[in-house]
Design a protein around this motif. Structure first.
Motif, PDB file in Angstrom:
ATOM      1  N   ARG A 286       0.078 -14.408  18.675  1.00 32.12           N
ATOM      2  CA  ARG A 286       0.487 -13.905  17.267  1.00 32.12           C
ATOM      3  C   ARG A 286       1.692 -13.636  17.196  1.00 32.12           C
ATOM      4  NH1 ARG A 286      -4.803 -11.658  15.022  1.00 32.12           N
ATOM      5  NH2 ARG A 286      -6.509 -12.093  16.633  1.00 32.12           N
ATOM      6  N   GLN A 290       2.397 -10.936  12.125  1.00 34.36           N
ATOM      7  CA  GLN A 290       0.851 -10.939  12.144  1.00 34.36           C
ATOM      8  C   GLN A 290       0.288  -9.448  12.848  1.00 34.36           C
ATOM      9  OE1 GLN A 290      -0.290 -14.503  14.362  1.00 34.36           O
ATOM     10  NE2 GLN A 290      -0.616 -15.538  12.407  1.00 34.36           N
ATOM     11  N   GLU A 294      -1.782  -6.361  10.826  1.00 30.83           N
ATOM     12  CA  GLU A 294      -3.196  -6.335  11.534  1.00 30.83           C
ATOM     13  C   GLU A 294      -3.288  -4.991  11.913  1.00 30.83           C
ATOM     14  OE1 GLU A 294      -5.662  -7.952  10.836  1.00 30.83           O
ATOM     15  OE2 GLU A 294      -4.873  -9.835  10.462  1.00 30.83           O
ATOM     16  N   HIS A 297      -3.020  -2.303   8.795  1.00 25.92           N
ATOM     17  CA  HIS A 297      -4.350  -2.401   7.845  1.00 25.92           C
ATOM     18  C   HIS A 297      -4.963  -1.017   8.031  1.00 25.92           C
ATOM     19  CE1 HIS A 297      -8.035  -3.857   6.157  1.00 25.92           C
ATOM     20  NE2 HIS A 297      -7.290  -4.885   5.431  1.00 25.92           N
ATOM     21  N   ARG A 299      -7.579   1.616   8.526  1.00 24.69           N
ATOM     22  CA  ARG A 299      -8.403   1.667   9.537  1.00 24.69           C
ATOM     23  C   ARG A 299      -9.763   2.583   8.957  1.00 24.69           C
ATOM     24  NH1 ARG A 299      -7.984   5.767  13.625  1.00 24.69           N
ATOM     25  NH2 ARG A 299      -6.148   6.839  13.688  1.00 24.69           N
ATOM     26  N   HIS A 307     -10.058  -0.280  16.170  1.00 20.89           N
ATOM     27  CA  HIS A 307      -9.195  -1.019  15.131  1.00 20.89           C
ATOM     28  C   HIS A 307      -8.702  -2.009  15.763  1.00 20.89           C
ATOM     29  CE1 HIS A 307      -6.646  -1.546  11.580  1.00 20.89           C
ATOM     30  NE2 HIS A 307      -5.774  -1.037  12.469  1.00 20.89           N
ATOM     31  N   ARG A 311      -9.556  -5.843  14.792  1.00 19.27           N
ATOM     32  CA  ARG A 311      -8.450  -6.730  14.055  1.00 19.27           C
ATOM     33  C   ARG A 311      -7.652  -7.618  14.977  1.00 19.27           C
ATOM     34  NH1 ARG A 311      -9.205  -5.742   8.687  1.00 19.27           N
ATOM     35  NH2 ARG A 311      -7.912  -7.415   8.561  1.00 19.27           N
ATOM     36  N   LEU A 312      -7.487  -7.187  16.047  1.00 20.77           N
ATOM     37  CA  LEU A 312      -6.582  -7.956  16.952  1.00 20.77           C
ATOM     38  C   LEU A 312      -7.276  -8.644  18.023  1.00 20.77           C
ATOM     39  CD1 LEU A 312      -3.493  -6.054  16.429  1.00 20.77           C
ATOM     40  CD2 LEU A 312      -3.483  -8.322  15.930  1.00 20.77           C
TER      41      LEU A 312
END
Ligand SMILES: Cc1cc2nc3c(=O)[nH]c(=O)nc-3n(C[C@H](O)[C@H](O)[C@H](O)COP(=O)(O)OP(=O)(O)OC[C@H]3O[C@@H](n4cnc5c(N)ncnc54)[C@H](O)[C@@H]3O)c2cc1C
Length: 422
Positions: A286, A290, A294, A297, A299, A307, A311-312
């Motif tokens: 990634r 990116q 993420e 973002h 949470r 989180h 997301r990851l």
């Protein structure tokens, strides 16, 4: 060739000593091979446990470059016996080989035992005499009768001390790791006493201590880091280029193939600066952008770990390491977290002891030997294998160079015997 009546003692029955014995016997020398252990090739057999990586199929120049600062000296050994010859040699013993996806070469069945069995059978048939449980005690005395040529070697055996006179001697005593398999490095002071220059024996292809918290060590020791990347630049600007791979968390630090690959530089940096900090990318597939998007973002009510997992896909030992390095406060700054995921600094404070390492660096300096691997300080005495001062990564380079140096030392001994009329 005069060598047909010459007695050559080979001390050490690893790949280097066995190859020296084979080369000497093929030329007609009387070869007496001694090993301290009850049987030969114990480290070779251990190497076979995880799949015996005999050599590598890459082009010769690239192969030689794996020996770093020693490439120029080791290149000629590989000309004498390189990866191509090694494969042919194995085929001659009835062992087929194959090239794996990484270019590494293995026996078809991945095992060391059938190869070693066939090799020992052929060595015995060619006249090599094996003396097990004979531990060389150091010292290479000239015989008391000055008219007698050669050297007297003393061995500790279960039946007491014994001595043998040899016209030439090949020492192939191994490096300093895995002493329980025979290569204990006890020879370092003995050779130094003989006036042979020996560089300190150091761990190579080794793990490192970090000093984890008790929490991390207790819960995550033994867990693998898969699909990660590391890079490292030392204080002299030498670089381990970013590489993807795997390693394992241990109770005290890190070990495994990706760490071993960088271990020479890391070890030297710790010796020079007291520590070495590598950079770990926990999500190399990634981009930083990116990961940042993420991580930052919103949470909502989710925990940070929920989180990151959601997301990851970051959890388990990777998430724990992030927490270990960034601390509780750092884990609440999502920009820091994103930076940490892509470039986590891991500070290594010490290499693991040499006895745990896959191989060792240091040993008899090549400058102490001539091109035929004879010690300048002790004519008629040759050295081969991992006991010489070179190092290489894993990938089949260690066995290849050990065997190649066995060939070179044996040929050196044959030339010397002929020159000195023995
Ligand atoms: C876990 C592990 C996996 C490995 N896997 C691979 C691999 O896949 N591919 C690869 O290329 N390399 C691998 N290696 C490295 C490789 O096995 C060694 O580099 C190689 O065995 C060195 O050969 P050598 O003949 O120089 O020494 P050794 O194989 O160590 O042999 C030295 C011999 O000398 C004897 N000896 C020592 N002192 C005395 C004394 N005073 N008197 C009499 N005898 C003595 C010892 O008993 C021993 O038999 C691995 C190593 C380990 C530990």
């Amino acid at each position: 060739m005069k060598s047909s009546s010459s007695v050559v003692a080979v001390i050490g029955g690893g790949p280097a000593g066995l190859m020296a014995a084979e080369t000497l016997a093929a030329a007609g020398a009387q070869v007496q091979l001694f090993d301290a252990m009850p049987s030969v090739g114990r480290k070779f057999l251990l190497a076979g446990r995880g799949g015996l990586n005999l050599t590598h199929s890459e082009p010769a120049a690239r192969f030689a470059s794996r020996f770093g600062e020693r490439s120029a000296q080791i290149g000629p050994w590989l000309d004498a016996f390189g990866s191509h010859q090694l494969r042919e040699w194995a085929h001659g013993l009835g062992i087929q080989t194959f090239v794996g996806t990484s270019g590494r070469v293995f026996p078809a069945d991945m095992k060391a035992a059938p190869l070693l069995r066939a090799w020992l059978h052929r060595l015995r048939a060619s006249g090599v005499q094996f003396h097990m449980r004979h531990r060389w005690l150091g010292g290479l005395e000239a015989p008391s009768d000055a008219s007698m040529p050669g050297r007297t070697l003393r061995f500790a055996t279960p039946a007491g001390e014994t001595a043998l006179r040899a016209d030439a001697v090949v020492l192939a005593l191994g490096g300093g790791s895995w002493s329980r398999l025979g290569s204990d490095g006890a020879w370092v002071p003995w050779l130094a006493d003989l006036g042979i220059d020996v560089a300190p024996v150091l761990p190579a292809n080794c793990g490192f201590d970090v000093g984890w918290s008790n929490y991390f060590a207790e819960r995550f020791a033994g867990q693998p880091f898969k699909s990660v990347a590391i890079e490292f630049r030392d204080s002299r600007g030498r670089q381990f280029e970013r590489r993807k791979g795997e390693f394992v968390a241990t109770a005290t630090g890190v070990e495994g193939s990706l760490i071993y690959a960088a271990s020479g530089l890391l070890r030297d940096e710790i010796a020079a600066s007291g520590s070495a900090t590598l950079t770990l990318d926990l999500l190399p597939d990634r981009s930083a952008a990116q990961v940042l998007a993420e991580a930052t973002h919103p949470r909502g009510s989710r925990s940070v770990s929920g989180h990151l997992k959601g997301r990851l896909g970051l959890d388990g030992v990777k998430a724990a390491l992030l927490h270990e390095v960034l601390g509780r406060d750092g884990m609440h700054d999502m920009e820091k977290v994103a930076d940490g995921i892509k470039a986590l600094p891991i500070r290594l404070v010490a290499p693991r002891p040499v006895d745990e390492a896959i191989s060792s660096a240091g040993g008899v300096r090549l400058e102490a030997l001539d091109a035929g691997l004879m010690a300048h300080a002790v004519p008629g005495v040759f050295c081969a294998g991992e006991m010489l001062d070179w190092e290489a990564p894993t990938g089949g380079y260690l066995i290849t160079a050990s065997m190649a140096s066995g060939v070179v030392a044996a040929r050196g001994a044959l030339r010397w015997l002929e020159r000195s009329g023995r």
